[in-house]
Scaffold this active site. Structure first.
Site, mmCIF file in Angstrom:
data_model
loop_
_atom_site.group_PDB
_atom_site.id
_atom_site.type_symbol
_atom_site.label_atom_id
_atom_site.label_comp_id
_atom_site.label_asym_id
_atom_site.label_seq_id
_atom_site.Cartn_x
_atom_site.Cartn_y
_atom_site.Cartn_z
ATOM 1 N N TYR A 20 23.711 21.228 23.754
ATOM 2 C CA TYR A 20 25.054 20.867 24.230
ATOM 3 C C TYR A 20 25.994 21.646 23.319
ATOM 4 O O TYR A 20 26.223 21.251 22.174
ATOM 5 C CB TYR A 20 25.227 19.360 24.124
ATOM 6 C CG TYR A 20 26.565 18.814 24.594
ATOM 7 C CD1 TYR A 20 27.321 19.442 25.582
ATOM 8 C CD2 TYR A 20 27.062 17.622 24.054
ATOM 9 C CE1 TYR A 20 28.532 18.906 26.006
ATOM 10 C CE2 TYR A 20 28.272 17.080 24.472
ATOM 11 C CZ TYR A 20 29.000 17.738 25.445
ATOM 12 O OH TYR A 20 30.204 17.213 25.858
ATOM 13 N N THR A 21 26.489 22.806 23.815
ATOM 14 C CA THR A 21 27.188 23.757 22.944
ATOM 15 C C THR A 21 28.717 23.653 23.004
ATOM 16 O O THR A 21 29.396 24.435 22.332
ATOM 17 C CB THR A 21 26.787 25.213 23.304
ATOM 18 O OG1 THR A 21 27.019 25.412 24.707
ATOM 19 C CG2 THR A 21 25.340 25.493 22.996
ATOM 20 N N TRP A 56 29.255 32.576 16.505
ATOM 21 C CA TRP A 56 30.287 33.270 17.295
ATOM 22 C C TRP A 56 29.669 34.155 18.390
ATOM 23 O O TRP A 56 29.942 35.346 18.473
ATOM 24 C CB TRP A 56 31.167 34.118 16.371
ATOM 25 C CG TRP A 56 32.022 33.358 15.407
ATOM 26 C CD1 TRP A 56 31.756 32.154 14.812
ATOM 27 C CD2 TRP A 56 33.298 33.766 14.881
ATOM 28 N NE1 TRP A 56 32.776 31.795 13.964
ATOM 29 C CE2 TRP A 56 33.732 32.774 13.993
ATOM 30 C CE3 TRP A 56 34.105 34.889 15.070
ATOM 31 C CZ2 TRP A 56 34.940 32.847 13.289
ATOM 32 C CZ3 TRP A 56 35.308 34.971 14.373
ATOM 33 C CH2 TRP A 56 35.719 33.949 13.495
ATOM 34 N N THR A 75 23.172 26.819 13.870
ATOM 35 C CA THR A 75 24.552 27.306 13.857
ATOM 36 C C THR A 75 25.169 27.400 12.456
ATOM 37 O O THR A 75 24.766 26.675 11.536
ATOM 38 C CB THR A 75 25.404 26.332 14.715
ATOM 39 O OG1 THR A 75 26.781 26.608 14.536
ATOM 40 C CG2 THR A 75 25.175 24.876 14.317
ATOM 41 N N ASP A 76 26.197 28.242 12.344
ATOM 42 C CA ASP A 76 26.997 28.320 11.114
ATOM 43 C C ASP A 76 27.791 27.024 10.892
ATOM 44 O O ASP A 76 28.247 26.755 9.784
ATOM 45 C CB ASP A 76 27.972 29.506 11.181
ATOM 46 C CG ASP A 76 28.865 29.490 12.409
ATOM 47 O OD1 ASP A 76 28.423 28.973 13.449
ATOM 48 O OD2 ASP A 76 30.009 29.977 12.330
ATOM 49 N N LYS A 86 23.246 19.450 15.332
ATOM 50 C CA LYS A 86 22.349 20.613 15.224
ATOM 51 C C LYS A 86 21.565 20.559 13.906
ATOM 52 O O LYS A 86 20.404 20.944 13.849
ATOM 53 C CB LYS A 86 23.147 21.918 15.299
ATOM 54 C CG LYS A 86 23.776 22.200 16.656
ATOM 55 C CD LYS A 86 22.793 22.561 17.751
ATOM 56 C CE LYS A 86 22.082 23.868 17.521
ATOM 57 N NZ LYS A 86 21.161 24.187 18.657
ATOM 58 N N ASP A 140 14.741 18.912 31.382
ATOM 59 C CA ASP A 140 15.907 18.266 30.758
ATOM 60 C C ASP A 140 15.387 17.591 29.489
ATOM 61 O O ASP A 140 14.660 16.599 29.552
ATOM 62 C CB ASP A 140 16.510 17.231 31.726
ATOM 63 C CG ASP A 140 17.722 16.531 31.112
ATOM 64 O OD1 ASP A 140 17.912 16.614 29.882
ATOM 65 O OD2 ASP A 140 18.466 15.885 31.865
ATOM 66 N N TYR A 154 29.099 18.430 16.480
ATOM 67 C CA TYR A 154 28.165 19.480 16.916
ATOM 68 C C TYR A 154 27.308 19.944 15.725
ATOM 69 O O TYR A 154 26.076 19.993 15.820
ATOM 70 C CB TYR A 154 28.955 20.654 17.507
ATOM 71 C CG TYR A 154 28.132 21.882 17.808
ATOM 72 C CD1 TYR A 154 27.240 21.907 18.879
ATOM 73 C CD2 TYR A 154 28.247 23.036 17.020
ATOM 74 C CE1 TYR A 154 26.481 23.038 19.150
ATOM 75 C CE2 TYR A 154 27.494 24.165 17.292
ATOM 76 C CZ TYR A 154 26.615 24.167 18.353
ATOM 77 O OH TYR A 154 25.869 25.292 18.618
HETATM 78 N N1 LIG Z 1 27.495 30.040 21.487
HETATM 79 C C1 LIG Z 1 27.621 30.168 20.168
HETATM 80 O O1 LIG Z 1 28.622 30.709 19.678
HETATM 81 C C2 LIG Z 1 26.543 29.642 19.240
HETATM 82 C C3 LIG Z 1 26.754 29.717 17.851
HETATM 83 C C4 LIG Z 1 25.761 29.264 16.993
HETATM 84 C C5 LIG Z 1 24.592 28.751 17.499
HETATM 85 N N2 LIG Z 1 24.396 28.672 18.836
HETATM 86 C C6 LIG Z 1 23.135 28.097 19.321
HETATM 87 O O2 LIG Z 1 22.443 29.103 20.042
HETATM 88 C C7 LIG Z 1 21.740 28.536 21.148
HETATM 89 C C8 LIG Z 1 22.132 29.249 22.425
HETATM 90 O O3 LIG Z 1 23.539 29.143 22.611
HETATM 91 P P1 LIG Z 1 24.256 29.668 23.935
HETATM 92 O O4 LIG Z 1 25.648 30.035 23.534
HETATM 93 O O5 LIG Z 1 23.382 30.637 24.635
HETATM 94 O O6 LIG Z 1 24.347 28.313 24.732
HETATM 95 P P2 LIG Z 1 24.572 28.025 26.272
HETATM 96 O O7 LIG Z 1 24.947 29.236 27.017
HETATM 97 O O8 LIG Z 1 25.468 26.816 26.352
HETATM 98 O O9 LIG Z 1 23.115 27.620 26.690
HETATM 99 C C9 LIG Z 1 22.560 26.381 26.375
HETATM 100 C C10 LIG Z 1 21.771 25.941 27.584
HETATM 101 O O10 LIG Z 1 21.206 24.645 27.310
HETATM 102 C C11 LIG Z 1 21.291 23.908 28.503
HETATM 103 N N3 LIG Z 1 21.191 22.486 28.261
HETATM 104 C C12 LIG Z 1 22.164 21.591 27.949
HETATM 105 N N4 LIG Z 1 21.654 20.346 27.885
HETATM 106 C C13 LIG Z 1 20.338 20.456 28.175
HETATM 107 C C14 LIG Z 1 19.282 19.534 28.307
HETATM 108 N N5 LIG Z 1 19.472 18.217 28.139
HETATM 109 N N6 LIG Z 1 18.052 19.986 28.631
HETATM 110 C C15 LIG Z 1 17.836 21.299 28.827
HETATM 111 N N7 LIG Z 1 18.789 22.245 28.741
HETATM 112 C C16 LIG Z 1 20.026 21.804 28.407
HETATM 113 C C17 LIG Z 1 22.632 24.294 29.081
HETATM 114 O O11 LIG Z 1 22.700 23.958 30.446
HETATM 115 P P3 LIG Z 1 24.149 23.643 31.097
HETATM 116 O O12 LIG Z 1 24.932 24.898 30.951
HETATM 117 O O13 LIG Z 1 23.806 23.286 32.504
HETATM 118 O O14 LIG Z 1 24.722 22.524 30.296
HETATM 119 C C18 LIG Z 1 22.628 25.801 28.850
HETATM 120 O O15 LIG Z 1 21.990 26.473 29.913
HETATM 121 C C19 LIG Z 1 22.074 27.035 21.116
HETATM 122 O O16 LIG Z 1 21.031 26.355 20.483
HETATM 123 C C20 LIG Z 1 23.334 26.957 20.289
HETATM 124 O O17 LIG Z 1 23.447 25.703 19.633
HETATM 125 C C21 LIG Z 1 25.347 29.110 19.717
#
Ligand SMILES: NC(=O)c1ccc[n+]([C@@H]2O[C@H](COP(=O)([O-])OP(=O)(O)OC[C@H]3O[C@@H](n4cnc5c(N)ncnc54)[C@H](OP(=O)(O)O)[C@@H]3O)[C@@H](O)[C@H]2O)c1
Length: 286
Positions: free
Chosen positions: A53-54, A142, A93-94, A121, A28, A117
């Site tokens: 935290y997405t 996205w 992120t974008d 980031k 964590d 957010y």
């Molecule tokens: N999704 C998008 O569209 C998007 C777009 C641009 C950039 N990104 C970036 O890409 C990366 C991956 O995104 P994703 O969509 O795969 O995200 P995701 O599915 O939400 O995965 C993020 C993971 O981080 C975990 N997490 C949250 N708080 C934490 C903590 N304190 N310590 C350790 N783990 C923690 C979450 O666990 P829980 O689920 O248990 O909270 C989840 O398993 C992220 O850095 C995100 O900011 C995502």
């Protein structure tokens, strides 16, 4: 969502290396002492930090948690990496951009986030730049994929339950398949890329057009009415950029790679995982 695809891709790309995937149960990143201890004990050569935290609207409501995870959590990961002399790859992120440019954003464009957010980031990016040498920051957008909650799964679920769907038609971006992104991350590591890189599937659309494509390709277009609405009508707590298309030329110049178009990737994803996504009782695909 991205992390699970990434572990699979790295296992195949680096068969002679050990690939360790940790979820929040194992680390964590809000618990700084414990996280520093765990990372320093493992002493990785490369640390790929995708934890965040997405929940973009959740971040707006809980700014403290957004900064604790996305900014201070990243600081802790970067600090641990610098102590082990590990290379850091940080996913951003974008939403660090405000969307006013109305032409594809390059890595050199000045960030100006509109929501909590994006700000949290961006601060994560700044910590990586300050604390580690040769860090790699990959901005993406996205995302959808086999694992975790995402727009594609949500549209298909809602189409089964409702007669009409309202989808935002005034935000433009590039839907990106996590399997394609995971491969690009692996390639950027192979090329020892450093600095900021924009990575997304090619071509652009609105969420409305993306939703229509999902329903079309799934043969559900006639089962549900799709209504285009504005972001204002949707009234989400966090403001999103109206335009966040990336210029991915730097990725091409460094690695020769251009990600396929979002529509091709979507077709592939739906064909490959139709059974998993279509089964509402299958939690593995959500
Ligand atoms: N999704 C998008 O569209 C998007 C777009 C641009 C950039 N990104 C970036 O890409 C990366 C991956 O995104 P994703 O969509 O795969 O995200 P995701 O599915 O939400 O995965 C993020 C993971 O981080 C975990 N997490 C949250 N708080 C934490 C903590 N304190 N310590 C350790 N783990 C923690 C979450 O666990 P829980 O689920 O248990 O909270 C989840 O398993 C992220 O850095 C995100 O900011 C995502």
């Amino acid at each position: 969502m991205l992390g699970r695809d990434l572990v699979g891709v790295l296992h195949s790309s680096y068969p002679d290396d050990e690939v360790v995937g940790w979820d929040i149960e194992e680390i964590d990143i809000q618990k700084q002492e414990e996280s520093l201890f765990r990372i320093e004990k493992l002493r990785p050569d490369i640390l790929i930090h995708v934890a965040a935290y997405t929940d973009v609207d959740g971040c707006e409501r809980n700014e403290e948690k957004a900064f604790a995870v996305n900014a201070e959590g990243t600081k802790c990961v970067a600090l641990a990496a610098s102590r082990c002399r590990a290379k850091v790859v940080y996913l951003s992120t974008d939403y660090v951009f405000d969307g006013n440019k109305m032409e594809p954003y390059a890595e050199s464009d000045l960030p100006h986030p509109l929501n909590v957010y994006g700000r949290s980031k961006l601060q994560g990016e700044q910590y990586v730049q300050e604390l580690v040498k040769n860090g790699l920051i990959i901005r993406t957008q996205w995302l959808y994929g086999r694992y975790g909650k995402n727009f594609v799964a949500s549209i298909l679920q809602q189409a089964r339950e409702k007669k009409a769907l309202s989808i935002v038609n005034d935000q433009i971006g590039s839907p990106t398949y996590t399997a394609d992104l995971a491969k690009a991350i692996s390639v950027l590591i192979q090329f020892d890329a450093q600095g900021i890189f924009h990575v997304a599937n090619s071509d652009r659309c609105t969420w409305y057009a993306f939703g229509q494509a999902i329903l079309n390709l799934s043969g559900m277009m006639n089962e549900v009415k799709v209504i285009p609405i504005s972001s204002e009508e949707l009234g989400r707590p966090a403001v999103r950029p109206s335009y966040s298309v990336f210029n991915c030329q730097k990725l091409k110049e460094k690695t020769g790679l251009t990600l396929r178009s979002w529509s091709e990737a979507l077709k592939d994803y739906l064909a490959t995982y139709r059974k998993t996504i279509d089964d509402p009782d299958n939690s593995e695909g959500r």
